[in-house]
Scaffold this active site. Structure first.
Site, PDB file in Angstrom:
ATOM      1  CG  ASN A 210      -5.401  -9.554   0.926  1.00 23.01           C
ATOM      2  OD1 ASN A 210      -5.756 -10.521   0.229  1.00 23.01           O
ATOM      3  ND2 ASN A 210      -5.628  -8.299   0.584  1.00 23.01           N
TER       4      ASN A 210
ATOM      5  CE  LYS B 268      -2.702  -7.136  -1.371  1.00 19.72           C
ATOM      6  NZ  LYS B 268      -2.176  -5.802  -1.641  1.00 19.72           N
TER       7      LYS B 268
ATOM      8  CG  HIS C 184      -7.888  -4.726  -0.412  1.00 22.96           C
ATOM      9  ND1 HIS C 184      -7.156  -4.225  -1.466  1.00 22.96           N
ATOM     10  CD2 HIS C 184      -6.999  -5.061   0.552  1.00 22.96           C
ATOM     11  CE1 HIS C 184      -5.868  -4.271  -1.137  1.00 22.96           C
ATOM     12  NE2 HIS C 184      -5.745  -4.773   0.072  1.00 22.96           N
TER      13      HIS C 184
ATOM     14  CD  GLU D 179      -4.674  -4.764  -4.064  1.00 19.84           C
ATOM     15  OE1 GLU D 179      -5.049  -5.934  -3.928  1.00 19.84           O
ATOM     16  OE2 GLU D 179      -3.621  -4.311  -3.550  1.00 19.84           O
TER      17      GLU D 179
ATOM     18  CD  GLU E 121      -4.827  -3.013   3.599  1.00 17.25           C
ATOM     19  OE1 GLU E 121      -3.990  -3.827   3.967  1.00 17.25           O
ATOM     20  OE2 GLU E 121      -5.486  -3.147   2.549  1.00 17.25           O
TER      21      GLU E 121
ATOM     22  N   GLY F  10       2.069  -2.539  -1.285  1.00 16.35           N
ATOM     23  CA  GLY F  10       2.906  -3.170  -2.306  1.00 16.35           C
ATOM     24  C   GLY F  10       4.013  -2.271  -2.828  1.00 16.35           C
TER      25      GLY F  10
ATOM     26  CB  SER G  92       5.069  -1.730   2.808  1.00 17.37           C
ATOM     27  OG  SER G  92       4.805  -1.541   1.423  1.00 17.37           O
TER      28      SER G  92
HETATM   29  P1  13P Z   1       1.404  -5.277   1.075  1.00 15.72           P
HETATM   30  O1  13P Z   1       1.675  -5.824   2.457  1.00 15.72           O
HETATM   31  O2  13P Z   1       1.911  -6.162  -0.021  1.00 15.72           O
HETATM   32  O3  13P Z   1       1.822  -3.855   0.946  1.00 15.72           O
HETATM   33  O4  13P Z   1      -0.202  -5.299   0.901  1.00 15.72           O
HETATM   34  C1  13P Z   1      -1.000  -4.737   1.877  1.00 15.72           C
HETATM   35  C2  13P Z   1      -2.411  -5.076   1.600  1.00 15.72           C
HETATM   36  O5  13P Z   1      -3.008  -4.574   0.673  1.00 15.72           O
HETATM   37  C3  13P Z   1      -3.056  -6.073   2.477  1.00 15.72           C
HETATM   38  O6  13P Z   1      -4.428  -6.109   2.258  1.00 15.72           O
END
Ligand code: 13P
Length: 251
Positions: free
Chosen positions: A9, A11, A95, A97, A167, A173, A213
């Site tokens: 992903n 983003k 997601h 976010e 997640e 992140g 992560s």
């Molecule tokens: P990270 O791997 O940067 O922690 O992000 C995970 C994520 O939100 C994937 O959708």
């Protein structure tokens, strides 16, 4: 036996050049492999070009969101049909976010899930608790509501086209990865919910990705956990140096 499904992903990251360089590296490495189930999920504006760049490659292409409505006066939105039209295979929905920054509710996520499935897109449905929710002992209640809400009205046959991504928000992140035990507990809980909602055989076929992560140096131990069937990778999916070793983790 479920084939691990690993998806990147992106983003809101990378520019056109970096995006094309990344997919060129993936394409080259996986040119003649049919044993890997992998996908990249670029921002909307790069999707069509990434689809073309990966044409004939086993790597699938997904979007990070889509509109719940079919078409019409929805300024700024992108429909599932448009994604299908340009050759996308799947879409990430719910997601954290989208939920926490843009206020998406389970009801909205559920409408998007139905729209995507009806349009022929596969779905990665994300669930996960915040740190506050985990510390309050609410992890199971939160992921249960998100899973059941997101899958409301979805029938068992359609579950062949749905992947669940667990997640934990506190691991996204942050560099704070869930321990294999923490991931295993929630994945097993989600599998149990799927069994209750559908059937044991349908639940056994659904892949549950872990996200938060994931890096080259922790992917192997996470993927070794029962009920962890792949990964949804953010930051480490942005460069071939990180994403290739994740895709090629020692199975
Ligand atoms: P990270 O791997 O940067 O922690 O992000 C995970 C994520 O939100 C994937 O959708």
């Amino acid at each position: 036996m479920r084939t691990p499904f690993l998806a990147g992903n992106w983003k809101m990251n990378l520019d056109r050049r970096a995006a094309l360089d990344l997919v060129a590296a993936l394409r080259e490495r996986f040119a003649d492999r049919d044993d890997v189930d992998a996908a990249v999920c670029p921002p909307f504006v790069y999707l069509a070009e990434v689809v073309r760049a990966l044409d004939g490659s086993p790597i699938r292409v997904g979007a990070q969101n889509c509109c719940d409505e079919e078409s019409g006066a929805f300024t700024g939105e992108v429909s599932a049909a448009m994604l299908k039209d340009i050759g996308c295979d799947l879409v990430i929905l719910g997601h954290s976010e989208r939920r926490h920054v843009y206020g998406e509710t389970d009801e909205l996520v559920n409408r998007k899930v139905h729209r995507a499935l009806a349009t022929g897109l596969d779905v990665i449905l994300c669930v996960g608790e915040t740190l506050e929710e985990r510390e309050a002992g609410r992890t199971e209640a939160v992921v249960r509501a998100q899973l059941q809400g997101g899958l409301e009205g979805v029938d068992g046959a359609a579950m062949e086209r749905v992947t669940i991504a667990y997640e934990p928000v506190w691991a996204i992140g942050t560099g704070k990865v869930a321990t294999p035990e923490q991931a295993g507990e929630v994945h097993a809980y989600l599998r149990g919910l799927l069994t209750g909602r559908f059937s044991e055989s349908i639940a056994a076929g659904v892949r549950i990705q872990y996200g938060g992560s994931v890096k080259p140096d922790n992917v192997r131990e996470l993927m070794a956990v029962a009920d962890v069937d792949g990964a949804l990778v953010g930051g480490a999916a942005l460069t071939p140096d990180n994403f290739l070793p994740i895709l090629e983790f020692d199975r």
